[in-house]
Scaffold this motif. Structure first.
Motif, mmCIF file in Angstrom:
data_model
loop_
_atom_site.group_PDB
_atom_site.id
_atom_site.type_symbol
_atom_site.label_atom_id
_atom_site.label_comp_id
_atom_site.label_asym_id
_atom_site.label_seq_id
_atom_site.Cartn_x
_atom_site.Cartn_y
_atom_site.Cartn_z
ATOM 1 N N ARG A 50 38.375 6.245 -5.601
ATOM 2 C CA ARG A 50 38.364 7.249 -6.674
ATOM 3 C C ARG A 50 38.209 6.594 -8.045
ATOM 4 N NH1 ARG A 50 41.909 10.171 -3.293
ATOM 5 N NH2 ARG A 50 43.745 9.103 -4.108
ATOM 6 N N GLN A 93 34.630 5.510 -8.421
ATOM 7 C CA GLN A 93 33.763 6.662 -8.685
ATOM 8 C C GLN A 93 33.901 7.124 -10.132
ATOM 9 O OE1 GLN A 93 35.231 9.221 -5.571
ATOM 10 N NE2 GLN A 93 33.507 8.737 -4.201
ATOM 11 N N GLU A 94 35.112 7.133 -10.634
ATOM 12 C CA GLU A 94 35.335 7.527 -12.029
ATOM 13 C C GLU A 94 34.665 6.544 -12.981
ATOM 14 O OE1 GLU A 94 36.156 9.621 -15.227
ATOM 15 O OE2 GLU A 94 36.441 10.319 -13.178
ATOM 16 N N ARG A 148 31.024 7.343 -12.932
ATOM 17 C CA ARG A 148 30.731 8.552 -13.707
ATOM 18 C C ARG A 148 30.749 8.258 -15.203
ATOM 19 N NH1 ARG A 148 33.340 11.214 -9.427
ATOM 20 N NH2 ARG A 148 35.410 10.940 -10.337
ATOM 21 N N ALA A 149 31.723 7.474 -15.627
ATOM 22 C CA ALA A 149 31.812 7.113 -17.046
ATOM 23 C C ALA A 149 30.583 6.303 -17.476
ATOM 24 C CB ALA A 149 33.092 6.333 -17.324
ATOM 25 N N GLU A 150 30.145 5.404 -16.627
ATOM 26 C CA GLU A 150 28.958 4.597 -16.943
ATOM 27 C C GLU A 150 27.713 5.474 -17.008
ATOM 28 O OE1 GLU A 150 26.575 1.206 -17.730
ATOM 29 O OE2 GLU A 150 28.657 1.719 -18.060
ATOM 30 N N GLN A 151 27.594 6.420 -16.077
ATOM 31 C CA GLN A 151 26.449 7.335 -16.105
ATOM 32 C C GLN A 151 26.462 8.156 -17.391
ATOM 33 O OE1 GLN A 151 27.103 9.370 -12.416
ATOM 34 N NE2 GLN A 151 25.668 8.085 -11.285
ATOM 35 N N GLU A 152 27.630 8.592 -17.812
ATOM 36 C CA GLU A 152 27.734 9.365 -19.051
ATOM 37 C C GLU A 152 27.353 8.501 -20.257
ATOM 38 O OE1 GLU A 152 27.942 12.234 -21.686
ATOM 39 O OE2 GLU A 152 28.006 12.524 -19.524
ATOM 40 N N ARG A 177 23.625 8.303 -20.239
ATOM 41 C CA ARG A 177 23.032 9.565 -20.717
ATOM 42 C C ARG A 177 23.142 9.689 -22.230
ATOM 43 N NH1 ARG A 177 24.850 11.692 -15.768
ATOM 44 N NH2 ARG A 177 26.895 12.200 -16.591
#
Length: 88
Positions: free
Chosen positions: A20, A23-24, A27-31, A34
């Protein structure tokens, strides 16, 4: 046996928490990526707008050099008369 089972469950819970957390982090890296892409798009748009403005100013300068009157240049370019007068 129960001790072994408890240890395995604890190990599985720890592994799930690690997953988890990873995954978080992803997600933070993807944000972050972006947000950086959006910043770059905005900068490209700003540069395109600046280039268009510069090209229109150059057109207005050429029109002045060709003898167009300021009111005609204003009508064609949309620049206010005082801005056209400052192009010379």
């Amino acid at each position: 046996e129960k001790e072994t089972e408890r240890a395995e469950q604890e190990h599985m819970r720890a592994e799930q928490e690690r997953i988890r957390a990873e995954q978080e982090r992803m997600r933070a890296e993807q944000e972050r990526i972006r947000a950086e892409q959006e910043r770059m798009r905005a900068e490209q748009e700003r540069m395109r707008a600046e280039q268009a403005e510069n090209a229109l100013q150059e057109t207005a300068r050429k029109m002045l050099a060709e003898g167009f009157n300021i009111s005609m240049i204003t009508k064609i370019t949309g620049f206010p008369p005082d801005e056209i007068a400052n192009l010379t």
